[in-house]
Design an enzyme around this catalytic site. Structure first.
Site, PDB file in Angstrom:
ATOM      1  N   ILE B  27     -11.944   0.217  -3.326  1.00  0.00           N
ATOM      2  CA  ILE B  27     -11.376  -1.069  -3.322  1.00  0.00           C
ATOM      3  C   ILE B  27     -12.215  -1.965  -2.075  1.00  0.00           C
ATOM      4  CG2 ILE B  27      -9.336  -2.674  -3.091  1.00  0.00           C
ATOM      5  CD1 ILE B  27      -9.414  -0.954  -5.704  1.00  0.00           C
ATOM      6  N   THR B 118      -6.399   0.628   2.827  1.00  0.00           N
ATOM      7  CA  THR B 118      -6.474   2.195   3.091  1.00  0.00           C
ATOM      8  C   THR B 118      -5.967   2.847   2.078  1.00  0.00           C
ATOM      9  OG1 THR B 118      -4.622   1.810   4.443  1.00  0.00           O
ATOM     10  CG2 THR B 118      -6.592   1.593   5.447  1.00  0.00           C
ATOM     11  N   LYS B 147       0.231  -0.087  -2.282  1.00  0.00           N
ATOM     12  CA  LYS B 147       1.613   0.047  -2.869  1.00  0.00           C
ATOM     13  C   LYS B 147       2.327   0.709  -1.755  1.00  0.00           C
ATOM     14  CE  LYS B 147       0.353   2.771  -6.252  1.00  0.00           C
ATOM     15  NZ  LYS B 147      -1.017   2.589  -6.547  1.00  0.00           N
ATOM     16  N   VAL B 174       0.399  -3.958  -8.549  1.00  0.00           N
ATOM     17  CA  VAL B 174       1.258  -3.630  -9.676  1.00  0.00           C
ATOM     18  C   VAL B 174       0.753  -3.023 -11.036  1.00  0.00           C
ATOM     19  CG1 VAL B 174       2.812  -4.537 -11.550  1.00  0.00           C
ATOM     20  CG2 VAL B 174       3.614  -4.525  -8.995  1.00  0.00           C
ATOM     21  N   GLU B 231      -7.147  11.435 -10.808  1.00  0.00           N
ATOM     22  CA  GLU B 231      -7.422  12.276  -9.587  1.00  0.00           C
ATOM     23  C   GLU B 231      -7.377  13.635 -10.063  1.00  0.00           C
ATOM     24  OE1 GLU B 231      -7.575  10.583  -6.753  1.00  0.00           O
ATOM     25  OE2 GLU B 231      -6.918   8.628  -7.906  1.00  0.00           O
ATOM     26  N   ASP B 242       3.586   6.961 -10.348  1.00  0.00           N
ATOM     27  CA  ASP B 242       2.840   5.776 -10.079  1.00  0.00           C
ATOM     28  C   ASP B 242       3.328   4.769 -10.742  1.00  0.00           C
ATOM     29  OD1 ASP B 242       0.404   4.180  -8.961  1.00  0.00           O
ATOM     30  OD2 ASP B 242       0.104   4.043 -11.014  1.00  0.00           O
ATOM     31  N   LYS B 246       5.358   1.274  -8.853  1.00  0.00           N
ATOM     32  CA  LYS B 246       5.023  -0.264  -9.363  1.00  0.00           C
ATOM     33  C   LYS B 246       6.260  -0.970  -9.636  1.00  0.00           C
ATOM     34  CE  LYS B 246       0.205   1.021 -10.063  1.00  0.00           C
ATOM     35  NZ  LYS B 246      -0.838   1.344 -10.969  1.00  0.00           N
TER      36      LYS B 246
END
Lengths: 363, 363
Positions: B27, B118, B147, B174, B231, B242, B246
């Site tokens: 990112i 990070t 998040k 989100v 992953e 996850d 969100k």
């Protein structure tokens, strides 16, 4: 902050905002209903109290510097009467006056915001255009779903707003209650919009939806008229000019292109036959009246309104007869689409509240 | 103004904004690419010049009060090296330092905004959480798609931002590049949100999309992993956590509910079989992992993540394996949905630019 807060038990500091409401038809009358219904929430969540100090329709106006009784105005309108019939003595300072035009009302009242929803005129933008000019010259903000003045005088009105240090907000001009302009102006910030596509016209969506179900054009149009979602003279909608007007507003407000109606290639749906729709369906496509802007090398856009056979995976292909939508194809934010299901005019009316809260409750 | 302006031929007054970029992975590195690629547009359209005065990864940091050469940082990262390897003497005041943590970088630099990306930690939110606190205590704004800190410390961080008079913006937390939070906070202002539904997790969308095409769960998961969209340990995604994280952020930021993860009933997709998907399909439905919030009489919301068979006409039913979406069911704005097609991580990275422009270029 615009996010709702959990109740804290204490009253926030209240700010009173004085409104003039011009236009009490389908949109304006429902807007008063919304202001009545939301008064408690607006006070608790945002610390805002909206006082309508003037309200005008085509027959006259009512005014009260202390704030009109909105329920009384709604009662009058539902009974087929005018704001001018607002009873003297109902409140100490309130009264109605037959024949008082909205422009005179704006000029004689002290207020903070003009909420403008008089009938759309694409000939001269009146009476909305003059009222917007007068309000901004007095230092008032303007919120409006009225396309006419924006299509005819976009640059003039936005320049006037900037010069006067007031806000001119019109998120309801393009696709009813869908925040298509806000999405483009705010959430596409920093992006290059390569292309946008919109279904901004409910009447044609409804007619094409009916035709998809097998009704020929003339019958689908009659059904739309019976439903109240097409005018007695439907030409503005079915010939594509309503969509073209909305595209002009998108081009100016989101794409930074000083477009006028003459820049849009316009084709309506009047020439479409059931055979056209069936052929498209056999090819996995659905015909919609699409308003599109495609970026040219010089940074301006090719503007077009016309029937397009959209493939099934297109974000707008599945929208039904009571839906409007928009797609932004961008360089850095991917492809972002949004749609609204609007079964009655409340969302369009509520856009004036959204704009008010952009002014008074943004973080 | 946030709307792009037609070129006027004259340079607008320029404002320089100093950024610290913490996190240079997928990112953060792409974010630097965006800042490089957009420098001309940001200057011309908004009069903004962004100087990255510090950049940190897990191995160290580079800093230059006069602004780092971002292309050099990107070159280092693409070569598998660290910002710490930023060559001394490359610019007069720039240098790299191995082992310098982002927190120390923030504390020793004068800057306006922390751009935090990070790696997400849902255990303690670190290193992002401490960096956000430190930056805001110094009077810096924070923009982040991370998040972890928001899920773990939403109330604390937003209270700190308010107390310090700085902005904490996180529109990328989100649903990747979809402005789901902005839409909820800004465009639903004044509404009561009766219900929201979201598909905020790409991995499960991809897996379910593959299963719809006939791949059993294990093979669909392997395909997602091969694609790089799951992953090595996919449990956070496929078990629904996850999406639940969100949903917690949506509840806090849009619904005004001080929810935590414990308030969400969570079910993943690991138990789904091809037979389940086929049965749903036979009933005209498509199974998606839906995060939903349903309003209760007391104004709070029932929060749930789990597989739902959506009917064909549902706005989220047709979203493919690379799409995320959200639907707001409201009292006054109808039903408004939005979706993004995000084929690679650029839109998620670009959310930090969107947030920056919310701070510096909003009308």
């Amino acid at each position: 902050v615009s996010a709702p807060s959990a109740p804290t038990g204490r009253e926030p500091t209240l700010k009173t905002v004085r409104l003039v409401v011009s236009g009490l038809g389908n949109i304006g009358r429902r807007y008063l209903d919304i202001l009545i219904g939301k008064a408690g929430l607006l006070r608790a969540r945002y610390g805002l109290v909206f006082h309508v100090v003037g309200a005008a329709d085509s027959r006259g106006a009512a005014f009260d510097p202390a704030g009109l009784d909105l329920a009384e105005i709604v009662r009058l309108k539902k009974a087929g009467r005018s704001a001018a019939d607002y009873p003297r003595g109902y409140t100490p300072s309130g009264r109605g006056r037959a024949g008082l035009p909205p422009l005179a009302l704006i000029e004689q009242l002290d207020a903070d915001v003009l909420c403008e929803s008089t009938p759309v005129s694409l000939d001269d933008g009146e009476p909305g255009l003059s009222c917007m000019r007068a309000a901004m010259r007095k230092g008032m903000h303007v919120v409006t779903p009225n396309k006419g003045p924006l299509v005819l005088a976009y640059r003039e009105l936005t320049a006037l707003a900037q010069q006067q240090g007031v806000r001119l907000l019109f998120c309801g001009t393009v696709a009813g209650g869908l925040p298509a302009i806000n999405l483009g102006q705010r959430d596409m910030a920093g992006a290059t919009i390569e292309r946008l596509e919109a279904l901004p016209n409910l009447t044609t969506s409804y007619i094409l939806d009916q035709m998809t179900r097998g009704l020929p054009y003339a019958e689908a149009l009659a059904a739309a008229q019976a439903q109240g979602c097409a005018e007695a003279d439907p030409s503005l909608d079915v010939e594509g000019w309503d969509a073209a007007n909305k595209l002009v507003i998108l081009a100016n407000s989101v794409l930074g292109m000083p477009a006028t109606l003459g820049d849009v290639a316009v084709e309506g749906i009047t020439g479409l036959t059931l055979a056209d729709l069936e052929t498209a369906k056999a090819n996995g496509r659905t015909i919609k009246l699409v308003a599109s802007a495609v970026r040219r090398e010089d940074g301006s856009y090719t503007l077009r309104v016309g029937p397009v056979g959209l493939p099934a995976e297109h974000p707008l292909a599945r929208l039904g007869g009571q839906q409007m939508g928009i797609v932004y194809h961008t360089d850095i934010y991917g492809t972002i689409s949004a749609a609204i299901l609007e079964e009655e005019p409340t969302p369009s009316s509520a856009t004036m509240l959204r704009d008010l809260l952009t002014i008074y409750a943004a973080p």
